[in-house]
Design a protein around this motif. Structure first.
Motif, PDB file in Angstrom:
ATOM      1  N   LYS A  29       4.924  -3.570   0.143  1.00 19.57           N
ATOM      2  CA  LYS A  29       3.639  -3.312   1.677  1.00 19.57           C
ATOM      3  C   LYS A  29       2.686  -4.566   1.542  1.00 19.57           C
ATOM      4  CE  LYS A  29       5.451   1.678   1.738  1.00 19.57           C
ATOM      5  NZ  LYS A  29       4.691   2.281   2.931  1.00 19.57           N
ATOM      6  N   LYS A  30       2.487  -4.800   2.855  1.00 23.69           N
ATOM      7  CA  LYS A  30       1.508  -5.104   2.733  1.00 23.69           C
ATOM      8  C   LYS A  30       0.420  -4.578   2.887  1.00 23.69           C
ATOM      9  CE  LYS A  30       3.159  -5.192   7.223  1.00 23.69           C
ATOM     10  NZ  LYS A  30       2.931  -5.318   8.886  1.00 23.69           N
ATOM     11  N   ASP A  31      -0.890  -5.004   2.809  1.00 17.07           N
ATOM     12  CA  ASP A  31      -2.635  -5.470   2.249  1.00 17.07           C
ATOM     13  C   ASP A  31      -2.782  -4.822   3.667  1.00 17.07           C
ATOM     14  OD1 ASP A  31      -3.001  -7.147   2.680  1.00 17.07           O
ATOM     15  OD2 ASP A  31      -4.447  -7.490   1.682  1.00 17.07           O
ATOM     16  N   LYS A  32      -2.762  -4.768   5.025  1.00 14.85           N
ATOM     17  CA  LYS A  32      -2.887  -4.721   6.253  1.00 14.85           C
ATOM     18  C   LYS A  32      -2.361  -4.881   6.988  1.00 14.85           C
ATOM     19  CE  LYS A  32      -7.177  -7.506   5.440  1.00 14.85           C
ATOM     20  NZ  LYS A  32      -7.847  -8.584   5.698  1.00 14.85           N
ATOM     21  N   PRO A  33      -2.247  -4.052   8.221  1.00 14.76           N
ATOM     22  CA  PRO A  33      -1.147  -3.788   9.681  1.00 14.76           C
ATOM     23  C   PRO A  33      -1.210  -5.515  10.245  1.00 14.76           C
ATOM     24  CG  PRO A  33      -3.143  -2.327   9.749  1.00 14.76           C
ATOM     25  CD  PRO A  33      -3.016  -3.073   8.873  1.00 14.76           C
ATOM     26  N   ASP A  34       0.029  -5.843  10.886  1.00 15.42           N
ATOM     27  CA  ASP A  34      -0.084  -6.524  12.160  1.00 15.42           C
ATOM     28  C   ASP A  34      -1.047  -6.741  13.017  1.00 15.42           C
ATOM     29  OD1 ASP A  34       1.729  -8.429  10.129  1.00 15.42           O
ATOM     30  OD2 ASP A  34       3.293  -7.390  11.054  1.00 15.42           O
ATOM     31  N   SER A  35      -1.162  -6.000  13.444  1.00 11.16           N
ATOM     32  CA  SER A  35      -1.568  -5.266  14.778  1.00 11.16           C
ATOM     33  C   SER A  35      -1.525  -3.682  14.733  1.00 11.16           C
ATOM     34  CB  SER A  35      -0.619  -5.430  15.654  1.00 11.16           C
ATOM     35  OG  SER A  35      -0.888  -5.179  16.880  1.00 11.16           O
ATOM     36  N   CYS A  36      -3.116  -3.525  15.521  1.00 10.95           N
ATOM     37  CA  CYS A  36      -2.980  -1.979  16.091  1.00 10.95           C
ATOM     38  C   CYS A  36      -3.257  -2.324  17.308  1.00 10.95           C
ATOM     39  CB  CYS A  36      -4.656  -1.560  15.392  1.00 10.95           C
ATOM     40  SG  CYS A  36      -3.908  -2.034  13.568  1.00 10.95           S
ATOM     41  N   THR A  37      -3.034  -2.794  18.558  1.00 14.59           N
ATOM     42  CA  THR A  37      -3.249  -3.003  19.580  1.00 14.59           C
ATOM     43  C   THR A  37      -2.269  -1.508  20.242  1.00 14.59           C
ATOM     44  OG1 THR A  37      -1.124  -4.980  19.509  1.00 14.59           O
ATOM     45  CG2 THR A  37      -3.916  -5.297  19.847  1.00 14.59           C
TER      46      THR A  37
END
Ligand code: SF4
Length: 104
Positions: A29-37
């Motif tokens: 898993k990533k530690d941050k989202p790619d985008s929140c748009t």
């Protein structure tokens, strides 16, 4: 003799563990989202408020990020977007808006 094998096995595990852990992290898993748009679930008013407060996924001020804002609501899963007490919709931890206020 069993003690020697046990020590060897222990050493092999100790040597392999960091490598295995790094490999898991790399494909996990990533530690941050790619985008929140994605604002498709918001009303026109909520979208307008987001725009009026100049929300952006990537802060123009590195020392002011949503993750350091007192109004940020972090997600349970860090790979997902968080929330905000002021702006509706998905919020990126590296985002920013003009309502930013330092976390206390
Ligand atoms: Fe981010 Fe603005 Fe919400 Fe603070 S108020 S968490 S800076 S969107």
């Amino acid at each position: 003799m069993p003690d020697r094998v046990s020590r060897r096995a222990t050493l092999q595990i100790l040597i392999a563990a960091p490598v295995f852990g790094a490999a898991l992290q790399a494909c996990g898993k990533k530690d941050k989202p790619d985008s929140c748009t994605d604002v498709s679930g918001l009303s026109e008013g909520e979208k307008a408020a987001r725009t009026a407060l100049q929300y952006t996924d990537a802060t123009p001020q590195p020392d002011k990020r949503c993750s350091g804002c007192n109004l940020y609501q972090p997600p349970v899963d860090p790979s997902q977007c968080g929330g905000c007490q002021v702006i509706k919709g998905p919020i990126h931890p590296d985002g920013y808006c003009t309502s930013w206020v330092a976390k206390v």
